[in-house]
Design a protein around this motif. Structure first.
Motif, PDB file in Angstrom:
ATOM      1  N   HIS A 165      41.360  31.605  36.915  1.00  0.00           N
ATOM      2  CA  HIS A 165      42.004  31.399  35.614  1.00  0.00           C
ATOM      3  C   HIS A 165      42.242  29.923  35.313  1.00  0.00           C
ATOM      4  O   HIS A 165      42.408  29.547  34.151  1.00  0.00           O
ATOM      5  N   ALA A 166      42.240  29.070  36.345  1.00  0.00           N
ATOM      6  CA  ALA A 166      42.481  27.646  36.135  1.00  0.00           C
ATOM      7  C   ALA A 166      41.372  26.984  35.312  1.00  0.00           C
ATOM      8  O   ALA A 166      41.559  25.876  34.793  1.00  0.00           O
ATOM      9  N   GLU A 167      40.236  27.686  35.153  1.00  0.00           N
ATOM     10  CA  GLU A 167      39.118  27.121  34.394  1.00  0.00           C
ATOM     11  C   GLU A 167      39.258  27.335  32.886  1.00  0.00           C
ATOM     12  O   GLU A 167      38.436  26.862  32.115  1.00  0.00           O
ATOM     13  N   ILE A 168      40.259  28.102  32.474  1.00  0.00           N
ATOM     14  CA  ILE A 168      40.540  28.225  31.046  1.00  0.00           C
ATOM     15  C   ILE A 168      41.967  27.748  30.791  1.00  0.00           C
ATOM     16  O   ILE A 168      42.777  27.672  31.715  1.00  0.00           O
ATOM     17  N   GLU A 169      42.264  27.428  29.559  1.00  0.00           N
ATOM     18  CA  GLU A 169      43.541  26.811  29.228  1.00  0.00           C
ATOM     19  C   GLU A 169      44.630  27.829  28.896  1.00  0.00           C
ATOM     20  O   GLU A 169      45.815  27.492  28.878  1.00  0.00           O
ATOM     21  N   GLU A 170      44.243  29.062  28.631  1.00  0.00           N
ATOM     22  CA  GLU A 170      45.188  30.023  28.056  1.00  0.00           C
ATOM     23  C   GLU A 170      46.132  30.653  29.073  1.00  0.00           C
ATOM     24  O   GLU A 170      47.128  31.268  28.694  1.00  0.00           O
ATOM     25  N   GLY A 171      45.841  30.549  30.372  1.00  0.00           N
ATOM     26  CA  GLY A 171      46.717  31.157  31.366  1.00  0.00           C
ATOM     27  C   GLY A 171      45.989  32.236  32.150  1.00  0.00           C
ATOM     28  O   GLY A 171      44.759  32.280  32.174  1.00  0.00           O
ATOM     29  N   PRO A 172      46.726  33.154  32.823  1.00  0.00           N
ATOM     30  CA  PRO A 172      46.089  34.228  33.588  1.00  0.00           C
ATOM     31  C   PRO A 172      45.117  35.028  32.738  1.00  0.00           C
ATOM     32  O   PRO A 172      45.327  35.233  31.536  1.00  0.00           O
ATOM     33  N   MET A 173      44.033  35.500  33.378  1.00  0.00           N
ATOM     34  CA  MET A 173      43.031  36.286  32.663  1.00  0.00           C
ATOM     35  C   MET A 173      43.598  37.613  32.176  1.00  0.00           C
ATOM     36  O   MET A 173      43.084  38.212  31.234  1.00  0.00           O
ATOM     37  N   GLY A 174      44.653  38.053  32.821  1.00  0.00           N
ATOM     38  CA  GLY A 174      45.277  39.304  32.426  1.00  0.00           C
ATOM     39  C   GLY A 174      46.390  39.654  33.390  1.00  0.00           C
ATOM     40  O   GLY A 174      46.763  38.854  34.255  1.00  0.00           O
TER      41      GLY A 174
END
Length: 408
Positions: free
Chosen positions: A100-109
């Protein structure tokens, strides 16, 4: 003409009440018709069922005021590891790893147990002045006309609404009565579902282990527990499910591995047959379908409930926008917007899960080599890897407002 309710929602599982809550703030009167009595829905015991809610599904729950009620019981999914192999032999050296660190929005779910999500939905629905719930009630007939739809209940009582939404599952009576045909097939696989406690922490990592008989998903729950969705041939499943708990765990252990230490059952275990079911249409005169009523897919990617929540977010947006413009939200014109928005996405998901299952539930040596190399390539390319991470989080595609964190 007098209406008893603005929108009648047939089905009291998860999708029906969630849609009712999404629409309640718009001032519409909603009636949820549930064939089951209230008591089983309100059961507080943990039966092993849990859901992998994508980031966008969490946003929807926030938008309808539900997330705070389940957040303390939710386990963030921080990483996903996808491997291939055989039971007892360990995974292939080629794998996919999403962080998830590869996106800015937070945990994938987040993983949320069924009991917590269901109870939060029931309490919120009961607290709403705009929603009425009819428990232990079945619909025996429906008759649509130019201005609305009349539902005949098993008791003989009739209910007049502007729109009827079918949220009544893969064997949807709403769809069948509307003459909507379905395409589908059985996979010859059955899912064994349970939850396990384990000695070591899972660190919020979800695992998907593909084996020739079917995939094994190990999904992190709160504390040192994980949800198991384990697909096997129907014949093997019947034999395994008939075992006592100790023997059942003996069969699971070589598939699960020892990376989380010793395991034990942490709830009931049950099975359900796996199949694909896709409605030819998502709408009919004065009818809209959401969730499994429109599309039932293989649980290989854990996207069934997420797809249903996308339907809810899209349909509620179409209805509310039409109402604000002074349009008839139950008209064919309005419902066509909903179908156009969701049909391609749902068909693509059904075909993708079907293809993945056929590709990975296969022990052909050449197919195994090709898919292992493919997983290695995806994991090695940051751009492609990020695309898969965003897909897992539900961030790709034309998102409804509720799934973008915006008010309806």
């Amino acid at each position: 003409m007098k209406f008893d309710t603005d929108i009648a929602i047939v089905g009291g599982g998860l999708n029906g009440p969630a849609l009712a809550l999404a629409l309640a703030e718009s001032g519409l009167k909603i009636t949820v018709i549930d064939a089951l009595p209230k008591a089983p829905r309100a059961a507080d015991g943990f039966d092993g069922r849990s859901y992998a809610l994508a980031l966008t599904s969490v946003r929807l729950l926030e938008g309808i005021g539900l997330w705070d009620a389940v957040a303390d019981h939710a386990q963030p999914m921080l990483e996903i590891k996808v491997t291939d192999g055989r039971a007892g032999e360990g995974p292939s050296p080629f794998f996919m790893h999403f962080d998830h660190a590869e996106i800015e929005e937070g945990p994938m779910g987040h993983m949320v147990e069924d009991r917590h999500l269901r109870r939060a939905l029931m309490e919120a629905v009961e607290a709403s002045n705009q929603i009425e719930v009819l428990n232990s009630t079945e619909v025996s007939a429906q008759d649509a006309d130019l201005t609305g739809i009349t539902l005949t209940l098993a008791s003989g009582k009739q209910l007049r609404a502007r729109l009827c939404v079918g949220a009544d599952g893969r064997s949807s009576g709403t769809a069948a009565r509307a003459g909507i045909k379905r395409t589908g097939w059985a996979y010859g696989q059955t899912a064994l579902v349970c939850a396990v406690a384990h000695e070591l922490p899972h660190h919020g990592i979800a695992h998907q282990f593909f084996m020739p008989p079917g995939p094994l998903a190990i999904l992190p729950l709160t504390s040192n527990r994980s949800s198991i969705v384990w697909s096997e041939s129907a014949e093997n499943t019947a034999r395994i499910h008939a075992l006592d708990d100790s023997a059942y765990l003996d069969v699971l252990r070589p598939r699960f591995g020892d990376f989380l230490g010793e395991i034990s059952l942490a709830g009931a275990r049950y099975t359900y047959p796996l199949s694909l079911s896709l409605a030819h249409e998502m709408v009919a005169p004065r009818i809209a379908l959401v969730g499994d009523s429109a599309h039932g897919v293989h649980p290989i990617a854990g996207q069934g409930l997420n797809a249903g929540f996308r339907d809810i977010a899209a349909l509620s947006e179409v209805i509310v926008d039409a109402q604000r413009r002074g349009e008839d939200f139950g008209s064919g014109v309005a419902l066509a917007r909903y179908q156009e928005w969701r049909r391609f996405d749902n068909t693509s998901l059904a075909l993708a899960t079907d293809s993945f299952n056929k590709l990975f539930s296969n022990d052909n040596i050449f197919v195994r080599i090709a898919r292992d190399i493919g997983m290695g390539i995806i994991s090695a390319l940051p751009g492609l890897r990020r695309t898969f991470i965003r897909e897992a989080a539900g961030l790709n595609g034309d998102l409804p407002r509720l799934m973008r964190g915006l008010p309806l």
